[in-house]
Write a protein that holds these residues in place. Structure first.
Motif, short mmCIF file in Angstrom:
data_model
loop_
_atom_site.label_atom_id
_atom_site.label_comp_id
_atom_site.label_asym_id
_atom_site.label_seq_id
_atom_site.Cartn_x
_atom_site.Cartn_y
_atom_site.Cartn_z
N GLY A 1 0.82 -1.20 0.00
CA GLY A 1 0.00 0.00 0.00
C GLY A 1 0.86 1.26 0.00
N VAL A 2 1.86 1.28 0.88
CA VAL A 2 2.71 2.46 0.98
C VAL A 2 3.48 2.67 -0.32
N GLY A 3 4.04 1.58 -0.87
CA GLY A 3 4.81 1.69 -2.11
C GLY A 3 3.96 2.17 -3.27
N TYR A 4 2.79 1.60 -3.38
CA TYR A 4 1.90 1.97 -4.48
C TYR A 4 1.53 3.45 -4.37
N ALA A 5 1.16 3.86 -3.16
CA ALA A 5 0.75 5.25 -2.96
C ALA A 5 1.90 6.20 -3.26
N ALA A 6 3.11 5.87 -2.76
CA ALA A 6 4.25 6.78 -2.95
C ALA A 6 4.60 6.88 -4.43
N GLY A 7 4.65 5.73 -5.12
CA GLY A 7 4.98 5.74 -6.55
C GLY A 7 3.97 6.54 -7.34
N PHE A 8 2.71 6.31 -7.02
CA PHE A 8 1.67 6.99 -7.79
C PHE A 8 1.68 8.50 -7.52
N LEU A 9 1.92 8.88 -6.28
CA LEU A 9 1.98 10.30 -5.92
C LEU A 9 3.10 11.00 -6.70
N ILE A 10 4.26 10.34 -6.78
CA ILE A 10 5.38 10.95 -7.50
C ILE A 10 5.02 11.09 -8.98
N TYR A 11 4.44 10.05 -9.54
CA TYR A 11 4.04 10.09 -10.94
C TYR A 11 3.11 11.27 -11.19
N MET A 12 2.11 11.40 -10.32
CA MET A 12 1.11 12.43 -10.51
C MET A 12 1.72 13.83 -10.42
N PHE A 13 2.54 14.02 -9.39
CA PHE A 13 3.11 15.36 -9.19
C PHE A 13 4.09 15.72 -10.29
#
Lengths: 311, 440
Positions: free
Chosen positions: B185-197
């Motif tokens: 969960g943490v990895g997915y969220a962090a990766g996706f957040l970076i992608y989005m930003f």
């Protein structure tokens, strides 16, 4: 005193030489016209003076020493491609650009206040640029160019894009700035404005300087022994002229007088010519035609680029 | 004031003061909270309705043994009343009527009659009660018939539920409890957040550069500052806008969640026990999970995760935004920008495509290489960090990224400097490559 001097400036872009050993110098408190057809290299030279790009060879001097990075605070530049942030407020934007030139916030505000009052545009301070008309934006653009009281001002095609009223205002401001001690370099195609304002010009064509000097001297050196006289009607001037070996250029009958323009094709001073003519006809006016800058430009550039002319 | 700072300040302030930025920054946490907390809260609200269920039991075995719950009562009704209700269900005062047919043991079927749609919770609760009663009866018969003493206790003792604990064994042999689900969960969220930003704020850099170019103000500015100063003032200013937004989101979300928790605290505890009752099959695991989650979060290497997040967030942003800024400088119009943006964004989009395979197998070959290649590492490495990985891999990836950022900035700076003053020329990739070899 020479305030600005470029020596043998050369600049290459991939596959073409934009400037080839160009040298110019400007005297303090004078207006210098940088002329030349499109693509001759004027803007490149101007960008070099502004340190937007660096020359490949040659040297640029300001105040008698090599141009330094922080000299930009002594230079005001109005580029040919100019504009403002459309969504930003006028005052905030002017303040920002003035500070980028090195002014402190206080000095910038003081100077801006002076100019806004002078142009009577204080109510625009809090307007967004996009709310202003083009003419209004041009005034802001001018203020931004001069706000830091530069000693050297560079205008690239200053009159292009300005409406006649603002162009005239700009011309008067340029003359004013000169009287206050500034030195101005401007590039233009507008030969009329050159004659009205410039003290000195340089003509650049195909990356090389091909003409340089005080405007009066240049015009003098390009006169072609052309005279214009006005005489009373009855005399048959045309046959008289061809008999004497003058080349008739222009003839116009005006009521009771006739105006003749011709080229003198033999060695003769204007006084001798006048004396000769006086014996044969009644002269109302007599003048030697000095070419306009426009004519000099076409003659010099046309001669240098014969192919372009016919093409 | 320093000129780079002036530029940075302008880039930052003009964006932070925009209405759209303020609205988005304030609204998103509430929307997020709304989507996560509100449904649970609303579900709890429903349960407070008092209902009476009529029970007609043809077997006569069960009706009396249906125990009332806090909000639901059971009333036994005779056959005559049941038949009457069947005729005219609308006039019935019951929420629903439970019909237990006489052959229920053979068919395993009962009916719940109502004039409205019976809620999911009520249906489940009644079904479970009935199941438990019948099961208990059947069990009693078997136990009695077998003649084995204490069979019930023995059967109960045989009931097993396995709590599979995942332990990560460190280099010194110390075992640390870990949770695959949590790391995922943490990895997915962090990766996706970076992608989005990176995507959103990189595009903002591009639009900012294009604005300066198309409004023709750029030459006025670069007669005062160096192009590279302008470009980096913009990139860093916009990066700070992104960090500001992220910080606000985290703080606001934390406040909203903890505020709601305080407000709902007693109810929530109740909800938790209710949900545990529902999953009665494994109450122990449930309990453990709840207790362990705090423990597990503690076992994640939080400083490492946050540190790497900030590193890859900034690294990814610097890399992509300088390239996008270069694209903005090279083009005259939005349409041309779209075309040139594609080669820049393809690796970024690729990293989101492989995000899921990497989450599933963070030690695989794909995961390894994608977390080394600097164009995908900001997103992919962040997926791997919560699982824990050898230090040399992380350091190598970071080193490659930093080196590549230098290279990218050099390339982007070259393109930027040439492109920003070039108007009316249709630019393609080949042309841009040529610019890299220009002297300035």
């Amino acid at each position: 005193m020479e305030i600005f001097k470029a020596t043998n400036v050369t600049k290459d872009y991939a596959g073409h030489r934009a400037l080839d050993g160009v040298s110019i110098s400007t005297k303090e408190q004078s207006i210098f016209g940088l002329l030349g057809p499109n693509g001759a290299g004027k803007t490149t030279l101007i960008r070099i003076i502004n340190q937007i790009t660096a020359p490949d060879a040659g040297e640029v001097q300001l105040f008698g020493r090599k141009l330094k990075a922080n000299d930009i605070q002594h230079i005001g530049y109005l580029p040919e491609e100019r504009g403002l942030y459309k969504k930003m407020k006028v005052g905030e934007q002017a303040l920002y650009l003035a500070q980028l030139k090195g002014l402190s916030k206080r000095d910038a505000l003081k100077s801006l206040k002076y100019w806004f009052e002078k142009f009577e545009i204080q109510p625009w301070w809090n307007k967004k640029v996009e709310e202003l008309s083009k003419g209004m934006q041009q005034k802001i653009q001018f203020i931004i160019t001069v706000v830091h009281k530069p000693k050297l001002l560079i205008f690239d095609e200053p009159f292009s894009g300005f409406d006649p009223i603002n162009a005239n205002l700009l011309k008067n401001e340029i003359l004013d700035l000169k009287n206050q001690g500034a030195t101005i370099i401007f590039s233009t195609h507008n030969m009329a404005s050159v004659e009205e304002t410039c003290d000195h010009i340089a003509l650049i064509n195909q990356s090389k300087k091909i003409l340089d000097g005080p405007i009066d001297e240049i015009k003098e050196s390009y006169k072609q022994d052309i005279y214009e006289i006005e005489t009373t009607v009855p005399h048959d001037v045309t046959s008289e002229f061809s008999r004497n070996g003058f080349q008739l250029i222009d003839y116009e009958l005006k009521g009771l007088s006739q105006r003749v323009k011709f080229r003198l094709e033999k060695e003769m001073t204007s006084n001798d010519l006048l004396q000769m003519l006086m014996q044969k006809m009644e002269i109302r006016s007599f003048r030697e035609v000095i070419p306009s800058m426009n004519e000099v430009f076409i003659q010099v550039v046309g001669h240098a680029n014969p192919k372009k002319q016919t093409a | 004031m320093n000129k780079s700072l002036l530029i940075l300040k302008r880039e930052y302030l003009t964006r932070v003061r925009k209405k759209s930025f303020i609205i988005l920054t304030l609204l998103v946490p509430f929307i997020f909270a709304g989507f996560t907390i509100l449904p649970a809260w609303l579900a709890m609200q429903n349960d407070e309705e008092e209902r009476t269920i009529g029970v007609y039991d043809a077997t006569g075995q069960y009706s009396g043994r249906m125990e009332n719950t806090e909000f639901t009562r059971f009333t036994t009704i005779p056959q005559a009343e049941f038949e009457q209700i069947q005729q005219d269900i609308k006039s019935s005062s019951y929420y629903a009527v439970l019909y237990i047919p006489s052959d229920i043991l053979a068919t395993n079927k009962a009916q719940l009659l109502s004039d409205k749609q019976v809620t999911f919770d009520i249906k489940n609760m009644i079904g479970r009660k009935l199941e438990n009663l019948i099961e208990a009866d059947k069990k009693a018969v078997i136990i009695d018939g077998s003649g084995i003493p204490d069979l019930e206790e023995k059967l109960l003792a045989a009931r097993t539920s396995i709590n599979l604990e995942t332990l990560k064994v460190g280099e010194k042999g110390e075992a640390v409890k870990s949770s695959t689900e949590l790391a995922m969960g943490v990895g997915y969220a962090a990766g996706f957040l970076i992608y989005m930003f990176v995507f959103i704020y990189g595009a903002m850099v591009m639009r900012g550069v294009m604005e300066e170019k198309s409004s023709r103000i750029v030459e006025v500015i670069i007669s005062s500052v160096k192009p590279i100063q302008l470009m980096f003032g913009k990139i860093i200013g916009i990066g700070l806008v992104g960090l500001t937004q992220l910080a606000f989101w985290l703080i606001l979300m934390f406040l909203i969640v903890s505020g709601l928790q305080m407000f709902l605290a007693p109810d929530q505890a109740e909800m938790l026990t209710q949900s545990q009752n529902m999953m009665a099959s494994s109450p122990q695991i449930q309990e453990n999970a709840v207790l362990n989650i705090i423990d597990l979060i503690g076992n994640l290497n939080i400083p490492l995760i946050i540190g790497s997040f900030i590193f890859y967030f900034l690294g990814g942003f610097l890399m992509y935004s300088s390239l996008m800024g270069a694209v903005g400088a090279a083009v005259d119009h939005e349409e041309e920008a779209q075309q040139l943006m594609l080669p820049v964004t393809i690796p970024l989009i690729f990293s989101i495509i492989i995000l899921f395979p990497v989450v599933k197998n963070p030690e695989g070959t794909l995961a390894f290489w994608a977390s080394m290649i600097p164009f995908t590492s900001p997103v992919i490495m962040m997926v791997r960090v919560p699982y824990g990985l050898p230090a040399w891999e992380l350091l190598l990836s970071m080193g490659i990224l930093v080196t590549s950022i230098y290279g990218t900035i050099w390339v982007a700076g070259k393109i930027y400097r040439t492109g920003i003053l070039m108007y009316g020329k249709k630019v393609n990739l080949k042309e841009i490559v040529k610019w890299l070899f220009y002297k300035n």
